[in-house]
Design a protein around this motif. Structure first.
Motif, short mmCIF file in Angstrom:
data_model
loop_
_atom_site.label_atom_id
_atom_site.label_comp_id
_atom_site.label_asym_id
_atom_site.label_seq_id
_atom_site.Cartn_x
_atom_site.Cartn_y
_atom_site.Cartn_z
N GLU A 40 -2.56 15.07 -47.48
CA GLU A 40 -2.02 15.60 -48.47
C GLU A 40 -1.96 16.75 -48.41
N MET A 41 -1.20 17.43 -49.52
CA MET A 41 -1.31 18.83 -49.88
C MET A 41 -2.11 19.06 -50.95
N PHE A 42 -2.81 20.09 -50.96
CA PHE A 42 -3.88 20.68 -52.12
C PHE A 42 -3.95 22.14 -52.20
N ASP A 43 -4.45 22.65 -53.29
CA ASP A 43 -4.69 24.02 -53.52
C ASP A 43 -5.65 24.42 -52.68
N ALA A 44 -5.41 25.26 -51.60
CA ALA A 44 -6.41 25.76 -50.64
C ALA A 44 -7.48 26.56 -51.21
N THR A 45 -7.12 28.03 -51.18
CA THR A 45 -7.69 29.20 -52.00
C THR A 45 -6.65 30.12 -52.40
N LEU A 46 -7.09 31.14 -53.13
CA LEU A 46 -6.20 31.91 -53.70
C LEU A 46 -5.52 32.61 -52.78
N SER A 47 -5.81 32.80 -51.66
CA SER A 47 -5.29 33.95 -50.78
C SER A 47 -4.48 32.83 -49.85
N SER A 48 -4.70 31.71 -49.55
CA SER A 48 -3.84 31.02 -48.78
C SER A 48 -2.80 30.04 -49.52
N GLY A 49 -3.04 29.80 -50.80
CA GLY A 49 -2.30 28.80 -51.48
C GLY A 49 -2.31 27.59 -51.11
N LYS A 50 -1.31 26.61 -50.96
CA LYS A 50 -1.01 25.43 -50.67
C LYS A 50 -1.83 25.16 -49.26
N VAL A 108 12.16 25.01 -49.91
CA VAL A 108 12.22 26.34 -48.87
C VAL A 108 11.77 27.41 -49.68
N MET A 109 12.03 27.69 -50.99
CA MET A 109 11.75 28.81 -51.57
C MET A 109 10.46 28.77 -51.91
N ALA A 110 9.61 27.59 -52.26
CA ALA A 110 8.36 27.42 -52.30
C ALA A 110 7.37 28.10 -51.46
N LEU A 111 7.94 28.14 -50.12
CA LEU A 111 6.92 28.49 -49.16
C LEU A 111 6.66 30.22 -49.33
N ALA A 112 5.74 30.59 -48.85
CA ALA A 112 5.43 32.07 -48.74
C ALA A 112 6.41 33.04 -47.98
N SER A 113 6.37 34.23 -48.55
CA SER A 113 7.31 35.19 -47.80
C SER A 113 6.08 36.33 -47.66
N CYS A 114 5.74 36.66 -46.44
CA CYS A 114 4.64 37.71 -46.33
C CYS A 114 4.81 38.95 -46.61
N ASN A 152 -2.34 26.12 -43.01
CA ASN A 152 -2.74 27.59 -42.70
C ASN A 152 -3.58 27.44 -41.39
N HIS A 153 -3.88 29.04 -41.59
CA HIS A 153 -4.28 29.55 -40.19
C HIS A 153 -5.64 29.67 -40.07
N SER A 154 -6.33 29.41 -38.81
CA SER A 154 -7.79 29.66 -38.42
C SER A 154 -7.65 30.17 -37.00
N GLU A 201 -6.38 42.60 -37.25
CA GLU A 201 -5.19 43.53 -37.32
C GLU A 201 -4.12 42.96 -36.92
N TYR A 202 -3.89 42.06 -35.96
CA TYR A 202 -2.70 41.44 -35.57
C TYR A 202 -2.22 40.55 -36.73
N LEU A 203 -3.31 39.68 -37.38
CA LEU A 203 -2.45 38.91 -38.48
C LEU A 203 -2.15 39.81 -39.93
N ASN A 204 -3.18 40.79 -39.96
CA ASN A 204 -2.59 41.68 -40.96
C ASN A 204 -1.20 42.32 -41.00
N GLU A 205 -0.99 42.71 -39.78
CA GLU A 205 0.44 43.46 -39.54
C GLU A 205 1.43 42.38 -39.65
N ARG A 206 1.23 41.19 -38.88
CA ARG A 206 2.29 40.05 -38.70
C ARG A 206 2.66 39.46 -39.95
N PHE A 207 1.37 39.04 -40.70
CA PHE A 207 1.62 38.07 -41.86
C PHE A 207 0.99 38.69 -43.03
N SER A 208 0.44 39.81 -42.92
CA SER A 208 0.03 40.46 -44.45
C SER A 208 -1.21 39.82 -45.01
N PHE A 209 -2.34 39.22 -44.31
CA PHE A 209 -3.23 38.95 -44.78
C PHE A 209 -4.47 39.05 -43.77
#
Length: 333
Positions: A40-50, A108-114, A152-154, A201-209
């Protein structure tokens, strides 16, 4: 009541399609319906959203879902200049987006745009596509998957994904056992085993987090960073031996020791799932085969088959190829 709540969660996850969108690429397929009650979908964290979390337990290698892309866009555009190619890419995304039903456009537009979220720039279909789409193995077109985009990512993921050319779908498999209530987490990159600083550094440059996953929080507290660098060095050495034709009988013990050490370190680091280990098992098979150690070769091939089935499915082309190779071993006994 539980069934109603679960159905409601699926609606929130935007996994129902309108009849008018039936002929279009969609995030929902008939094959996916059997999985609708498994997460199911849920509110993960403030930083990662759904996010997505399990509502049933999974064993390593279980298929969690399979999904058809809602948008397919060429990975490259032939053009006289980079600027012209970028414009063609933007136009292709806009055309695909415009062809969708309005409910699918909303999803589509409900998804993130980093590169757009958190700025003065309005979210665009291109921003969403470039953030969430996947390159699909050797396919010339990439794809955007509405449900998989919610994972989300790990750096220590519990699920991995595989593009099936035969099905024209992306499949998600459990990389380890997953308990009820656990968030489903995949890996966005990097493709190499890096220490925490390099990964962040990679994740911040590519996905802004900035990644704050379990592995990044650990850092080198338990030797994790050192392990990751050792794994990378071993993988490079093993790959070099195979690609350069250096697999021979001259140092079989040393080469197999590298394979075993790499697999042990990966397991210790929590990266022992099939998607990560299958290539290493295959190198072990090559080394044994070149040395005439057919029992060892068969053992590594059996391990590779398990890893492939866990990460690509029992009916994948690679799994079938390995099963055929194992039959040859059996027939020659």
């Amino acid at each position: 009541d539980d069934d109603d709540a679960r159905t409601n969660n699926m609606e929130k996850a935007d996994r129902l399609r309108d009849k008018s969108n039936f002929e279009q690429p969609s995030a929902v397929t008939d094959l996916l319906h059997k999985h609708e009650s498994s997460f199911e979908m849920f509110d993960a964290t403030l930083s990662s959203g759904k996010g997505l979390r399990a509502v049933v337990a999974y064993k390593q290698g279980d298929e969690i879902m399979r999904e058809t892309a809602i948008m397919r866009i060429p990975n490259s555009q032939p053009a006289a200049s980079r600027k012209a190619a970028e414009q063609l890419h933007k136009n292709a995304i806009q055309r695909a987006y415009n062809s969708l039903h309005h409910e699918s456009q909303k999803s589509v537009m409900a998804l993130a745009s980093c590169n757009e979220d958190g700025t003065d720039v309005a979210r665009t279909p291109q921003g969403v596509y470039d953030t969430n789409s996947f390159r699909l193995e050797n396919d010339p077109k990439g794809g955007l998957f509405l449900t998989i985009a919610r994972i989300n990512h790990s750096c220590r993921p519990n699920v991995t994904h595989f593009w099936s050319p035969r099905l024209q779908q992306k499949l998600i498999f459990a990389a380890r056992d997953i308990d009820i209530g656990e968030e489903l987490l995949t890996i966005y990159g990097p493709g190499q085993c890096m220490a925490t600083k390099g990964r962040r550094e990679y994740l911040n440059e590519r996905f802004s987090f900035e990644c704050n996953c379990e592995m990044c929080r650990e850092g080198n507290a338990n030797g994790g960073d050192e392990r990751m660098l050792k794994i990378q060095a071993l993988q490079e050495d093993i790959a070099l031996q195979s690609s350069s034709g250096l697999v021979s009988t001259t140092d079989v013990e040393g080469q197999l020791a590298s394979v075993k050490k790499c697999l042990a370190l990966m397991k210790e680091q929590g990266l022992g799932g099939g998607a990560f280990t299958k290539t290493i098992f295959h190198h072990g098979y090559d080394i044994c085969l070149a040395a005439g150690d057919y029992d060892g070769a068969r053992s590594y091939l059996n391990s590779e088959l398990t890893a492939v089935m866990d990460s690509e499915g029992v009916h994948s082309t690679k799994a079938i190829e390995i099963e055929e190779a194992l039959k040859i071993f059996h027939d020659t006994e």
